[in-house]
Scaffold this active site. Structure first.
Site, PDB file in Angstrom:
ATOM      1  N   ASN A  80      -5.676 -13.761  -2.440  1.00  0.00           N
ATOM      2  CA  ASN A  80      -6.624 -14.673  -1.788  1.00  0.00           C
ATOM      3  C   ASN A  80      -8.067 -14.181  -1.766  1.00  0.00           C
ATOM      4  O   ASN A  80      -8.984 -14.969  -1.600  1.00  0.00           O
ATOM      5  CB  ASN A  80      -6.142 -15.026  -0.372  1.00  0.00           C
ATOM      6  CG  ASN A  80      -6.075 -13.839   0.550  1.00  0.00           C
ATOM      7  OD1 ASN A  80      -6.015 -12.693   0.113  1.00  0.00           O
ATOM      8  ND2 ASN A  80      -6.079 -14.097   1.846  1.00  0.00           N
ATOM      9  N   GLU A 139      -2.345  -3.584   5.154  1.00  0.00           N
ATOM     10  CA  GLU A 139      -2.934  -4.742   5.855  1.00  0.00           C
ATOM     11  C   GLU A 139      -2.080  -5.944   5.473  1.00  0.00           C
ATOM     12  O   GLU A 139      -2.071  -6.369   4.318  1.00  0.00           O
ATOM     13  CB  GLU A 139      -4.391  -4.958   5.439  1.00  0.00           C
ATOM     14  CG  GLU A 139      -5.321  -3.796   5.779  1.00  0.00           C
ATOM     15  CD  GLU A 139      -5.525  -3.553   7.265  1.00  0.00           C
ATOM     16  OE1 GLU A 139      -5.133  -4.411   8.092  1.00  0.00           O
ATOM     17  OE2 GLU A 139      -6.066  -2.493   7.610  1.00  0.00           O
ATOM     18  N   CYS A 185      -5.319 -14.155   5.890  1.00  0.00           N
ATOM     19  CA  CYS A 185      -4.499 -13.428   6.870  1.00  0.00           C
ATOM     20  C   CYS A 185      -5.001 -13.702   8.282  1.00  0.00           C
ATOM     21  O   CYS A 185      -4.231 -13.743   9.228  1.00  0.00           O
ATOM     22  CB  CYS A 185      -4.528 -11.939   6.573  1.00  0.00           C
ATOM     23  SG  CYS A 185      -6.179 -11.227   6.580  1.00  0.00           S
TER      24      CYS A 185
HETATM   25  P1  NAP Z   1       2.127 -10.350  -1.862  1.00  0.00           P
HETATM   26  O1  NAP Z   1       3.008 -11.296  -2.556  1.00  0.00           O
HETATM   27  O2  NAP Z   1       2.717  -9.412  -0.895  1.00  0.00           O
HETATM   28  O3  NAP Z   1       1.354  -9.539  -3.030  1.00  0.00           O
HETATM   29  C1  NAP Z   1       0.368  -8.591  -2.710  1.00  0.00           C
HETATM   30  C2  NAP Z   1       0.245  -7.603  -3.857  1.00  0.00           C
HETATM   31  O4  NAP Z   1       1.441  -6.832  -3.951  1.00  0.00           O
HETATM   32  C3  NAP Z   1       0.074  -8.245  -5.221  1.00  0.00           C
HETATM   33  O5  NAP Z   1      -0.796  -7.450  -5.983  1.00  0.00           O
HETATM   34  C4  NAP Z   1       1.482  -8.188  -5.801  1.00  0.00           C
HETATM   35  O6  NAP Z   1       1.507  -8.238  -7.202  1.00  0.00           O
HETATM   36  C5  NAP Z   1       1.896  -6.837  -5.286  1.00  0.00           C
HETATM   37  N1  NAP Z   1       3.336  -6.573  -5.290  1.00  0.00           N
HETATM   38  C6  NAP Z   1       4.373  -7.443  -5.232  1.00  0.00           C
HETATM   39  N2  NAP Z   1       5.552  -6.762  -5.226  1.00  0.00           N
HETATM   40  C7  NAP Z   1       5.244  -5.447  -5.265  1.00  0.00           C
HETATM   41  C8  NAP Z   1       6.004  -4.245  -5.281  1.00  0.00           C
HETATM   42  N3  NAP Z   1       7.332  -4.244  -5.257  1.00  0.00           N
HETATM   43  N4  NAP Z   1       5.353  -3.074  -5.328  1.00  0.00           N
HETATM   44  C9  NAP Z   1       4.009  -3.038  -5.359  1.00  0.00           C
HETATM   45  N5  NAP Z   1       3.228  -4.135  -5.360  1.00  0.00           N
HETATM   46  C10 NAP Z   1       3.841  -5.325  -5.305  1.00  0.00           C
HETATM   47  O7  NAP Z   1       0.948 -11.107  -1.079  1.00  0.00           O
HETATM   48  P2  NAP Z   1       0.005 -12.289  -1.582  1.00  0.00           P
HETATM   49  O8  NAP Z   1       0.825 -13.525  -1.731  1.00  0.00           O
HETATM   50  O9  NAP Z   1      -0.834 -11.852  -2.730  1.00  0.00           O
HETATM   51  O10 NAP Z   1      -0.976 -12.456  -0.321  1.00  0.00           O
HETATM   52  C11 NAP Z   1      -0.619 -13.205   0.803  1.00  0.00           C
HETATM   53  C12 NAP Z   1      -0.147 -12.328   1.923  1.00  0.00           C
HETATM   54  O11 NAP Z   1      -1.058 -11.265   2.109  1.00  0.00           O
HETATM   55  C13 NAP Z   1      -0.094 -13.036   3.268  1.00  0.00           C
HETATM   56  O12 NAP Z   1       1.055 -12.635   3.954  1.00  0.00           O
HETATM   57  C14 NAP Z   1      -1.337 -12.548   3.981  1.00  0.00           C
HETATM   58  O13 NAP Z   1      -1.256 -12.611   5.373  1.00  0.00           O
HETATM   59  C15 NAP Z   1      -1.446 -11.174   3.479  1.00  0.00           C
HETATM   60  N6  NAP Z   1      -2.816 -10.698   3.564  1.00  0.00           N
HETATM   61  C16 NAP Z   1      -3.127  -9.806   4.544  1.00  0.00           C
HETATM   62  C17 NAP Z   1      -4.427  -9.362   4.687  1.00  0.00           C
HETATM   63  C18 NAP Z   1      -4.815  -8.379   5.751  1.00  0.00           C
HETATM   64  O14 NAP Z   1      -5.871  -7.768   5.603  1.00  0.00           O
HETATM   65  N7  NAP Z   1      -4.044  -8.193   6.801  1.00  0.00           N
HETATM   66  C19 NAP Z   1      -5.414  -9.848   3.817  1.00  0.00           C
HETATM   67  C20 NAP Z   1      -5.048 -10.757   2.828  1.00  0.00           C
HETATM   68  C21 NAP Z   1      -3.742 -11.175   2.702  1.00  0.00           C
HETATM   69  P3  NAP Z   1       1.941  -9.602  -7.957  1.00  0.00           P
HETATM   70  O15 NAP Z   1       0.894 -10.596  -7.646  1.00  0.00           O
HETATM   71  O16 NAP Z   1       1.962  -9.195  -9.377  1.00  0.00           O
HETATM   72  O17 NAP Z   1       3.287  -9.980  -7.421  1.00  0.00           O
HETATM   73  O1  G3H Z   2      -6.806 -12.810   4.146  1.00  0.00           O
HETATM   74  C1  G3H Z   2      -7.224 -11.870   4.784  1.00  0.00           C
HETATM   75  C2  G3H Z   2      -8.641 -11.511   4.770  1.00  0.00           C
HETATM   76  O2  G3H Z   2      -8.781 -10.159   5.109  1.00  0.00           O
HETATM   77  C3  G3H Z   2      -9.379 -12.405   5.714  1.00  0.00           C
HETATM   78  O3  G3H Z   2     -10.738 -12.229   5.625  1.00  0.00           O
HETATM   79  O4  G3H Z   2     -11.345 -13.309   7.790  1.00  0.00           O
HETATM   80  O5  G3H Z   2     -13.054 -12.892   6.046  1.00  0.00           O
HETATM   81  O6  G3H Z   2     -11.315 -14.629   5.691  1.00  0.00           O
HETATM   82  P1  G3H Z   2     -11.657 -13.324   6.331  1.00  0.00           P
END
Ligand code: NAP
Ligand code: G3H
Length: 488
Positions: free
Chosen positions: A163, A259, A293
């Site tokens: 994202n 995160e 997030c």
């Molecule tokens: P995701 O599916 O968990 O993927 C995140 C990253 O992990 C991608 O680069 C993915 O690669 C990689 N990945 C997947 N399986 C893995 C494994 N077994 N080992 C190592 N890396 C692996 O998350 P997303 O869909 O991209 O993002 C959405 C989620 O992220 C939401 O739950 C959101 O809340 C969270 N998020 C949290 C924050 C925060 O700061 N707290 C910020 C942004 C997003 P691939 O794409 O190749 O699968």
């Molecule tokens: O998706 C998670 C990002 O860390 C959120 O950043 O609050 O600036 O949209 P933001």
């Protein structure tokens, strides 16, 4: 900017030892746009051998980079920031097509990344050690002095989500590099073309070869191999709680920053300015279709407040532009069909259990109309699960304490908001909430990016934010001077 680097303009390569290299297997992953289904480009599906080479090369370059003066590291960041700004439109267009982020937010993400680089360069110049006298501790002596400096951890693995492919890559890469680490960047596959642009900018700005290498390929295929690689000294991950937990089980004795997901609550107390709260909640919940997030993911408020707040929310939701991110729509197609199916399953479950859909919730492809769902109760999945989509539940609570209790029953603990004019209530609620950050009279959000940003419980561990991230990716190195050694 990428023209002629890898031949065909839609085929991307990985940065390895300062060169753009093709995968040894010759395999590529096609990235299609969530906006219109067009091909955005092809990225290498790296094999284990490619990963080994990238990590070995990053390790070979550790010593040189750690010895590079910080002001030289910083000057590369300033040049990279300028380059990002001068290519902002081009990079923002890639972002828009690759992850369906609206044009304005995409340009903002590029600008925010440039600002982050400059701030990190400045903060890096402030990295300092200390000298500690031995006689501060009982039994110690003035003749013992500990000289403590901060040194890099080694090779950092940065894994970013879809994202914010540029900004949530730089928030890992830049603090790691300024601290003297070398970095392997593994971006989300859908988002990797945008992240490769960041790597290209860093290279163009003069980053020495092998200091930043990139790894593309499906997390489900190469992820486990990369996170368990013995050449990795720190893993800085942003993504889902599911994958974060998986990584934390695999990575033995390797420090982690995680995160993860959130279920940020907006608690609206009876004395709140409801117009102000509605403005904040609507922009907090629906920007980029709620794929953040920190999006507001539930409203907790009493009946009397909800009845007044609902029409204010509805009038604002009705004004949200829905459709094409190239036209600056706020509500855009979700990243993929699986994500849209998941959001719809949460809505269906809530409706089946008696919730009221006040607006939205219909679907055309992966585009979901912004949904406001009232009378959501604690037996519904929507009360607890993170939709990562444009759907906002209202849970009607008994009183302030009930709101706090329900907020804290979540497995997540990223952020929460409290809206009130009463400073005592604001601080009381803030003190009770089990989250990384409480926003008083403001929507939940990460920035400004020098603030600490962290989640507790299933929302993560470790703290982002420029200064905190540099600290996390460096460690103290103590050298003790025994000043009277020669006299013994
Ligand atoms: P995701 O599916 O968990 O993927 C995140 C990253 O992990 C991608 O680069 C993915 O690669 C990689 N990945 C997947 N399986 C893995 C494994 N077994 N080992 C190592 N890396 C692996 O998350 P997303 O869909 O991209 O993002 C959405 C989620 O992220 C939401 O739950 C959101 O809340 C969270 N998020 C949290 C924050 C925060 O700061 N707290 C910020 C942004 C997003 P691939 O794409 O190749 O699968
Ligand atoms: O998706 C998670 C990002 O860390 C959120 O950043 O609050 O600036 O949209 P933001």
């Amino acid at each position: 900017m990428f023209q002629n680097i890898c031949g065909d303009h839609q085929t991307y390569c990985n940065l390895l030892d300062g060169n753009w290299v093709k995968p040894t297997s010759g395999d590529y992953i096609e990235i299609f746009s969530p906006v219109d289904g067009s091909l955005v480009g092809k990225v290498p599906a790296m094999s284990r051998e490619d990963v080994d080479r990238a990590i070995a090369n990053a390790r070979e370059n550790l010593k040189n980079w750690a010895e590079t003066p910080i002001y030289e590291r910083a000057s590369i960041f300033y040049r990279a920031a300028d380059l990002l700004e001068s290519h902002a439109e081009e990079i923002a267009h890639i972002l828009t097509m690759e992850i369906a982020k609206d044009k304005k937010s995409a340009v903002y993400e590029v600008q925010r990344t440039a600002d982050f680089l400059r701030y990190t360069a400045d903060a890096g110049k402030g990295i300092a050690g200390e000298a500690i006298n031995g006689d501060n501790f009982p039994g110690g002596s003035k003749t013992k002095v500990s000289y403590v400096s901060r040194v890099p951890l080694g090779t950092v693995l940065a894994i970013s989500p879809f994202n914010y492919p540029i900004n949530l890559s730089v928030t890992k890469v830049a603090p790691a590099l300024i601290g003297g680490n070398t970095v392997l960047l593994k971006p989300a596959t859908q988002g990797s073309i945008s992240a490769l642009y960041l790597a290209r900018v860093m290279q163009e700005a003069g980053l020495p070869r092998g200091v930043l290498n990139t790894i593309t390929g499906l997390g489900s295929v190469i992820g486990d191999y990369v996170v368990t690689h013995p050449g990795v000294n720190f893993i800085n991950f942003t993504g889902s709680t599911e994958v974060g937990k998986h990584i934390s089980k695999l990575s033995a004795m390797v420090p982690l920053m995680l995160e993860l997901g959130g279920k940020d609550a907006a608690i609206v107390l009876p004395d709140a300015d409801l117009d102000f709260a509605a403005d904040n909640i609507v922009s907090g919940a629906y920007a980029y279709s709620g794929q953040r997030c920190t999006a507001v993911k539930r409203i907790l408020t009493q009946d009397s407040v909800a009845d007044q707040l609902v029409p204010k929310l509805l009038s604002r939701i009705a004004k949200l532009q829905v459709g094409d991110p190239r036209d600056n729509a706020v509500i855009v197609p979700l990243i993929n069909t699986k994500a849209a199916d998941f959001v719809m399953s949460l809505i269906d479950d809530a409706v089946a259990k008696g919730a009221t859909v006040l607006t939205g919730g219909t679907r055309n492809g992966n585009l979901i109309q912004p949904a406001l769902i009232d009378h959501v109760t604690t037996d519904m999945r929507l009360a607890w699960e993170e939709p990562f989509g444009p759907v906002l539940p209202i849970l009607r609570v008994k009183d302030m304490q009930d709101a706090i209790d329900i907020a804290n029953r979540s497995e997540y603990g990223l952020q929460s908001s409290v809206f009130t004019k009463n400073i005592h209530d604001a601080f009381f609620v803030a003190s009770q909430l089990e989250v990384g950050t409480v926003q008083i009279n403001g929507k939940t959000e990460r920035g400004p990016d020098h603030f600490p940003f962290l989640g507790v419980k299933a929302s993560g561990m470790g703290t982002q934010g420029v200064k905190y991230a540099i600290e996390a990716m460096t460690r103290p190195k103590a050298v003790v001077f025994n000043l009277d050694a020669n006299s013994q």
